[in-house]
Design a protein around this motif. Structure first.
Motif, short mmCIF file in Angstrom:
data_model
loop_
_atom_site.label_atom_id
_atom_site.label_comp_id
_atom_site.label_asym_id
_atom_site.label_seq_id
_atom_site.Cartn_x
_atom_site.Cartn_y
_atom_site.Cartn_z
N ILE A 215 -37.98 32.34 8.52
CA ILE A 215 -38.58 33.15 10.07
C ILE A 215 -37.75 34.30 9.92
CG2 ILE A 215 -36.46 32.59 11.08
CD1 ILE A 215 -40.38 32.80 12.40
N ASN A 216 -36.66 35.14 9.77
CA ASN A 216 -35.98 36.00 9.72
C ASN A 216 -36.76 37.18 9.16
OD1 ASN A 216 -33.59 38.23 10.07
ND2 ASN A 216 -33.42 37.82 7.80
N ILE A 217 -37.45 36.47 7.47
CA ILE A 217 -37.92 37.60 7.17
C ILE A 217 -39.47 38.26 7.51
CG2 ILE A 217 -39.44 38.09 4.10
CD1 ILE A 217 -36.31 38.80 4.88
N LEU A 218 -40.21 37.19 7.85
CA LEU A 218 -41.01 37.76 8.70
C LEU A 218 -40.73 38.37 10.21
CD1 LEU A 218 -42.95 33.77 8.80
CD2 LEU A 218 -42.85 35.72 7.46
N ALA A 219 -39.83 38.46 10.58
CA ALA A 219 -39.50 38.95 11.75
C ALA A 219 -39.65 40.27 11.35
CB ALA A 219 -38.58 38.28 12.95
N MET A 220 -38.72 40.63 10.30
CA MET A 220 -37.91 42.15 10.00
C MET A 220 -39.81 42.24 9.25
SD MET A 220 -35.45 41.74 10.80
CE MET A 220 -34.69 39.74 11.84
N ALA A 221 -40.60 41.79 8.73
CA ALA A 221 -42.04 41.83 8.21
C ALA A 221 -42.90 42.79 8.81
CB ALA A 221 -42.40 40.96 7.58
N ALA A 222 -42.66 41.48 10.32
CA ALA A 222 -43.48 42.41 11.20
C ALA A 222 -42.86 43.52 12.30
CB ALA A 222 -43.01 41.00 13.33
N ALA A 223 -41.42 43.69 12.63
CA ALA A 223 -40.77 45.19 12.60
C ALA A 223 -41.38 45.95 12.13
CB ALA A 223 -39.40 44.53 12.92
N TYR A 224 -40.77 46.40 10.63
CA TYR A 224 -40.95 47.13 9.98
C TYR A 224 -42.37 47.51 8.81
CZ TYR A 224 -36.24 46.22 10.54
OH TYR A 224 -34.45 45.94 10.66
N SER A 225 -43.55 46.30 8.63
CA SER A 225 -44.13 46.77 8.32
C SER A 225 -45.48 45.56 8.67
CB SER A 225 -43.94 45.99 6.20
OG SER A 225 -43.68 45.05 6.61
N ARG A 252 -41.53 51.07 3.52
CA ARG A 252 -40.81 51.45 4.62
C ARG A 252 -40.59 50.54 5.78
NH1 ARG A 252 -47.02 48.28 5.61
NH2 ARG A 252 -46.90 48.88 8.23
N TRP A 253 -39.94 49.50 5.43
CA TRP A 253 -38.81 48.93 5.91
C TRP A 253 -37.60 50.06 5.07
CZ3 TRP A 253 -37.48 43.70 5.42
CH2 TRP A 253 -38.04 41.95 5.40
N LEU A 254 -37.03 50.47 4.65
CA LEU A 254 -36.52 51.49 4.05
C LEU A 254 -36.19 52.64 5.43
CD1 LEU A 254 -36.12 51.44 0.56
CD2 LEU A 254 -35.10 50.20 2.10
N VAL A 255 -37.39 52.78 5.35
CA VAL A 255 -37.95 54.08 7.31
C VAL A 255 -36.82 53.80 7.60
CG1 VAL A 255 -39.43 55.37 8.12
CG2 VAL A 255 -39.78 54.95 5.73
N HIS A 256 -36.65 52.16 8.04
CA HIS A 256 -35.96 51.73 9.43
C HIS A 256 -34.28 51.36 9.27
CE1 HIS A 256 -39.66 51.12 11.65
NE2 HIS A 256 -40.63 51.18 10.48
#
Length: 335
Positions: A215-225, A252-256
């Motif tokens: 769920i952590n990775i899903l939430a981060m993907a929703a935020a960053y990508s 796209r994640w790394l930009v954040h």
């Protein structure tokens, strides 16, 4: 406590019609220092940003033998260690567990919620000093990350920042969870199937320990990508069949990543008056190293910085707020 906690509600235009259908009306906990009701004095304001999987109400949860963060703030004020301030504890919980305090097409506009809706409500409702020099924003984990986001985008609103074990150096803090998430999603038959099962299990019993990485990775993907039209309106940074890293998405994640955006936006951070950073030497998400990188960047920028390390892990470290508050509050403008 010598001060008082009040609970209000904020209707947030920024969160109306958010993609997850989460509530736009949010509870807001506000700490008012001793003597607030007796006069007409105006106060600096400290905004506290909660971590992923927490909510605004998490700040007041009682734990055996220790103090909550509002209680620690109250103790610092009543003992005279810091001058009185108003404390604000907004709620950015989402049905994916968190928002990273940013604007996202997959989650909602949580940065706008904080800087427009919550901040505006607080300044209209309480006797604040409504200027950047009299505002601090700080948090733990995703909340610490959010404080750095506010420094990037809104130095005109917040002059004092505090990040306790904030998400940074994504190669170390997120990459180790990607294969764990890939394995769980593959076993479940895909993202949507896993998410439906997770919600069902969580309602009927409780999440499993291994669910957090997913769920952590899903939430981060929703935020960053975020990507409209995909399941949950997000794009995963790996191939679901092989777990091969998708570099175009990962970038796209790394930009954040704060270790990237802090040096890129140093002109904004130079407007900030003080920054507090810390992290435990045994942090399970390897955040110690990203925090050290950030400390080097802030030192080079000339921003007044305090960087500390301590012998502990990632969770259960709310006692560390005594250090950040003792450093930041005396630097806040009081007129």
């Amino acid at each position: 406590m010598q001060g008082v906690l009040e609970t209000r509600e904020v209707q947030s235009p920024a969160l109306e019609s958010n993609p997850l259908g989460d509530p736009a009306r949010r509870k807001l906990t506000v700490y008012l220092p001793p003597g607030y009701s007796d006069g007409d004095q105006r106060y600096p304001v400290v905004y506290f940003l909660h971590a992923f999987s927490n909510s605004g109400s998490s700040w007041t949860n009682t734990s055996a033998f220790t103090l909550s963060v509002p209680e620690r703030l109250d103790a610092l004020i009543t003992s005279g260690q810091v001058p009185p301030v108003i404390g604000v504890f907004p709620d950015a919980w989402t049905s994916l567990g968190g928002s990273q305090w940013i604007n996202s097409d997959a989650i909602g506009r949580y940065r706008d919620y904080l800087v427009k809706d919550v901040l505006g409500f607080v300044d209209r409702t309480f006797r604040t000093l409504p200027k950047a020099a009299s505002r601090a924003v700080l948090g733990h984990s995703s909340g610490g990350y959010g404080a750095l986001v506010m420094g990037r985008y809104h130095p005109e609103l917040f002059s004092h920042l505090g990040s306790h074990s904030g998400d940074c150096y994504f190669e170390y803090c997120y990459l180790p969870d990607l294969p764990k998430a890939a394995g769980a999603l593959l076993k479940a038959g895909g993202l949507e199937a896993w998410h439906q099962d997770f919600k069902k299990r969580s309602r009927e019993t409780k999440p499993r320990g291994e669910d957090f990485a997913v769920i952590n990775i899903l939430a981060m993907a929703a935020a960053y990508s975020p990507k409209k039209g995909e399941p949950l309106n997000l794009e995963l940074p790996f191939d679901p069949q092989t777990a091969r890293l998708k570099l175009e998405v990962w970038n796209r994640w790394l930009v954040h990543d704060p270790v990237r955006f802090v040096p890129k936006f140093l002109d904004a951070f130079r407007k900030v008056k003080s920054v507090f950073l810390d992290c435990g030497t045994r942090d399970e998400f390897n955040l110690r190293w990203g925090t050290r990188i950030l400390a080097e960047e802030f030192k080079a920028s000339g921003v007044e910085l305090r960087h500390e390390e301590f012998d502990d892990t990632h969770s259960g470290v709310s006692y560390r707020f005594e250090n950040s508050l003792s450093f930041l509050i005396p630097k806040m403008a009081r007129e």
